[in-house]
Design an enzyme around this catalytic site. Structure first.
Site, PDB file in Angstrom:
ATOM      1  N   LYS A   1       0.831  -1.179   0.000  1.00  0.00           N
ATOM      2  CA  LYS A   1       0.000   0.000   0.000  1.00  0.00           C
ATOM      3  C   LYS A   1       0.878   1.247   0.000  1.00  0.00           C
ATOM      4  O   LYS A   1       2.038   1.128   0.340  1.00  0.00           O
ATOM      5  CB  LYS A   1      -0.949  -0.014   1.193  1.00  0.00           C
TER       6      LYS A   1
ATOM      7  N   HIS B   1      -1.302  -5.511   5.777  1.00  0.00           N
ATOM      8  CA  HIS B   1      -0.603  -6.376   6.741  1.00  0.00           C
ATOM      9  C   HIS B   1      -1.478  -6.750   7.929  1.00  0.00           C
ATOM     10  O   HIS B   1      -1.196  -7.713   8.629  1.00  0.00           O
ATOM     11  CB  HIS B   1       0.744  -5.778   7.159  1.00  0.00           C
TER      12      HIS B   1
ATOM     13  N   LYS C   1      -2.046 -10.575  10.624  1.00  0.00           N
ATOM     14  CA  LYS C   1      -1.890 -10.629  12.089  1.00  0.00           C
ATOM     15  C   LYS C   1      -2.596 -11.873  12.621  1.00  0.00           C
ATOM     16  O   LYS C   1      -3.713 -12.187  12.214  1.00  0.00           O
ATOM     17  CB  LYS C   1      -2.463  -9.362  12.741  1.00  0.00           C
TER      18      LYS C   1
ATOM     19  N   ASP D   1      -4.525   6.449   5.447  1.00  0.00           N
ATOM     20  CA  ASP D   1      -3.406   5.654   5.969  1.00  0.00           C
ATOM     21  C   ASP D   1      -3.901   4.422   6.747  1.00  0.00           C
ATOM     22  O   ASP D   1      -3.268   3.368   6.700  1.00  0.00           O
ATOM     23  CB  ASP D   1      -2.541   6.536   6.890  1.00  0.00           C
TER      24      ASP D   1
ATOM     25  N   HIS E   1      -6.756  -0.859   6.796  1.00  0.00           N
ATOM     26  CA  HIS E   1      -6.719  -1.767   7.946  1.00  0.00           C
ATOM     27  C   HIS E   1      -8.066  -1.865   8.676  1.00  0.00           C
ATOM     28  O   HIS E   1      -8.560  -2.959   8.944  1.00  0.00           O
ATOM     29  CB  HIS E   1      -5.645  -1.331   8.934  1.00  0.00           C
TER      30      HIS E   1
ATOM     31  N   LYS F   1      -3.124   8.731  15.698  1.00  0.00           N
ATOM     32  CA  LYS F   1      -1.711   8.747  16.094  1.00  0.00           C
ATOM     33  C   LYS F   1      -1.611   9.476  17.439  1.00  0.00           C
ATOM     34  O   LYS F   1      -2.462  10.299  17.769  1.00  0.00           O
ATOM     35  CB  LYS F   1      -0.873   9.517  15.072  1.00  0.00           C
TER      36      LYS F   1
HETATM   37  C1  BG6 Z   1       0.814   1.323   8.343  1.00  0.00           C
HETATM   38  C2  BG6 Z   1       0.620   2.812   8.382  1.00  0.00           C
HETATM   39  O1  BG6 Z   1       0.106   0.757   7.272  1.00  0.00           O
HETATM   40  O2  BG6 Z   1       0.349   0.748   9.562  1.00  0.00           O
HETATM   41  C3  BG6 Z   1       1.342   3.420   9.572  1.00  0.00           C
HETATM   42  O3  BG6 Z   1       1.111   3.397   7.179  1.00  0.00           O
HETATM   43  C4  BG6 Z   1       0.897   2.723  10.849  1.00  0.00           C
HETATM   44  O4  BG6 Z   1       1.094   4.810   9.668  1.00  0.00           O
HETATM   45  C5  BG6 Z   1       1.033   1.205  10.717  1.00  0.00           C
HETATM   46  O5  BG6 Z   1       1.683   3.208  11.921  1.00  0.00           O
HETATM   47  C6  BG6 Z   1       0.428   0.494  11.918  1.00  0.00           C
HETATM   48  O6  BG6 Z   1       0.723  -0.874  11.865  1.00  0.00           O
HETATM   49  P1  BG6 Z   1       0.795  -1.764  13.186  1.00  0.00           P
HETATM   50  O7  BG6 Z   1       1.020  -3.143  12.680  1.00  0.00           O
HETATM   51  O8  BG6 Z   1       1.916  -1.222  14.005  1.00  0.00           O
HETATM   52  O9  BG6 Z   1      -0.516  -1.586  13.882  1.00  0.00           O
END
Ligand code: BG6
Length: 485
Positions: free
Chosen positions: A143, A173, A177, A230, A235, A335
């Site tokens: 992505k 991703h 998980k 993002d 996600h 964030k």
């Molecule tokens: C990424 C985003 O896809 O996922 C980031 O671009 C974010 O901004 C991250 O921090 C979070 O992933 P995880 O696995 O740490 O929850």
């Protein structure tokens, strides 16, 4: 079990993602003996490295980013699989070096594009011009796939000019998980939940993905994206589809993805007419994290002080279908929250009649919490009688807590990328996002972003280290509910 011998080509091998996640994940797969002895890893970047220089770079990445001490034998084996090709990505002449290393007509070639999406099309064209694409070749795309529906279509069209959909593996991703995969098992391998998963029993669902990190030197990228593009578009919507989908006919990639698309198609549009009731945008200001001062978004390195980009989003999402009519899904992600925590909380309806009303005007609801990270696990909140001989029974909320680290003591929780790289090598697309899913998600998200742009309002400030703007509390309390503590 492991994958057959293949050639894993990592475009963008010097980048942050490759060093932080992809190379360490390949190392872990090797350690777990899931890579065939003849599998090669071929790193691609612009620099002119010798093979030895590249291998040193791989070792450094592993020493820096593998969390446990490296195993000497695995390290030697892994490094001896690594090769390097230097090219500027966009001219196919530089790709001729692949012919000495690869046999795409004999062995599966998995190309991972950990590069800016603006060059995905060029890489595909160069692979084609060098006759490196065969019917079994696969391409894995990182992505962001576009920043809206139109730009995602351009990227997908560029790739699909050379690869069929069955050869394209789009990464989210979160799908790799462990706890996200467990969600499917929890829902469909337990009749307790399978039969109670709809608007007759469930009151509402909350999905929270709180991040402690801020922008981490990525201001340029992030400011164009914002938390909606993002995190939510990919996600959180992926997690939502897995919570909400109907049972797939089997666990095949397309059976699962068909059901996920149906959910995305059922999302009630949010546009200028209903954007105020259903969304909150926030941006962090200076604050404190774990007692230490941290700067606001507009004071981060490289910041443009006039930015209206959001670093926090809260949404009320309605799914207009038979199963979920009247059951809102509340989503929030930001964030610089107080700590990292991702969880799904399913709130069940109260029993039809309250026998304990003399003590409890409202009984606390049953709650199923699926903790995605950290402290992976599943928890159920229930009411129990406090032991004792009193005439008037006392009740108390108690928790059935299944913490993964306690229950599966000897099992290591693999990083999401380990699972996803293995699945791509095995040729299983179930944990990858199909084109129509990406497009449907963008269609819905574009409506919200356009409504925000029309209103041109500043995001609401929240101090770093807090749970977002006060308005995000109002978003849920106006419905008589509250965010899970
Ligand atoms: C990424 C985003 O896809 O996922 C980031 O671009 C974010 O901004 C991250 O921090 C979070 O992933 P995880 O696995 O740490 O929850």
């Amino acid at each position: 079990s492991g994958a057959k011998a293949c050639d894993f080509v990592l475009f963008g091998t010097k980048g942050d993602l490759a060093r932080r996640k992809l190379l360490p994940s390949l190392y872990q797969l090797d350690k777990a003996e899931l890579l065939d002895k003849d599998t090669k890893v071929i790193g691609v970047a612009k620099d002119e490295f010798s093979q030895d220089e590249y291998r040193d770079l791989v070792i450094l990445a592993l020493k820096t980013f593998v969390k446990e001490p490296l195993c000497e034998d695995t390290l030697n084996r892994f490094v001896s699989r690594c090769y390097y090709v230097g090219t500027n990505f966009t001219e196919s002449a530089g790709y001729s070096a692949f012919h000495e290393l690869l046999k795409p007509e004999e062995r599966v070639m998995v190309s991972y594009f950990a590069t800016p999406p603006s060059i995905f099309g060029d890489i595909c064209r160069c692979l084609h011009e060098q006759n490196l694409i065969h019917s079994d070749s696969r391409v894995v795309l990182e992505k962001p796939i576009g920043s809206d529906l139109a730009s995602s279509r351009v990227i997908n069209d560029q790739v699909s000019a050379y690869f069929k959909e069955s050869q394209v593996y789009r990464i989210d991703h979160y799908l790799g998980k462990e706890t996200v995969q467990n969600l499917i098992a929890l829902r469909f391998a337990n009749s307790l939940f399978a039969s109670k998963w709809d608007n007759r029993t469930i009151d509402h669902v909350q999905i929270t993905v709180a991040e402690e990190v801020g922008i981490e030197g990525r201001w340029g990228y992030f400011d164009k994206a914002g938390q909606m593009r993002d995190m939510i578009q990919n996600h959180l919507l992926q997690v939502l589809t897995l919570v909400a989908m109907d049972p797939p006919v089997n666990l095949d990639a397309d059976s699962i993805r068909d059901e996920k698309v149906k959910v995305l198609k059922s999302l009630r549009p949010i546009n200028a007419d209903n954007v105020y009731e259903n969304t909150v945008r926030g941006q962090y200001s200076a604050g404190f994290l774990k007692g230490s001062p941290v700067p606001g978004y507009l004071e981060e390195e490289g910041a443009n002080v006039h930015s209206y980009t959001e670093t926090f989003v809260a949404l009320r999402v309605d799914i207009d279908n038979w199963r979920w009519a009247g059951v809102p899904f509340y989503l929030r992600s930001g964030k610089r929250m107080p700590f990292k925590s991702s969880e799904i909380v399913v709130y069940f309806k109260n029993p039809p009649h309250n026998l304990y009303r003399s003590s409890y005007r409202n009984l606390p609801p049953n709650k199923l919490t699926i903790r995605l990270q950290p402290h992976e696990g599943v928890e159920i909140q229930m009411m129990n009688k406090v032991p004792g001989l009193e005439q008037k029974q006392r009740l108390q909320t108690t928790k059935l807590d299944l913490s993964f680290s306690d229950t599966f003591k000897n099992e290591r929780i693999a990083d999401a990328y380990e699972r996803l790289l293995l699945e791509a090598m095995l040729g299983n697309q179930a944990l990858f996002v199909r084109r129509d899913e990406v497009e449907q998600a963008w269609t819905w998200v574009d409506g919200i972003i356009q409504a925000w742009e029309q209103s041109n309002e500043k995001p609401k400030p929240y101090p770093a280290g807090t749970w977002g703007p006060v308005a995000s509390v109002a978003l849920i309390t106006k419905d008589g509910r509250s965010w899970d503590e």
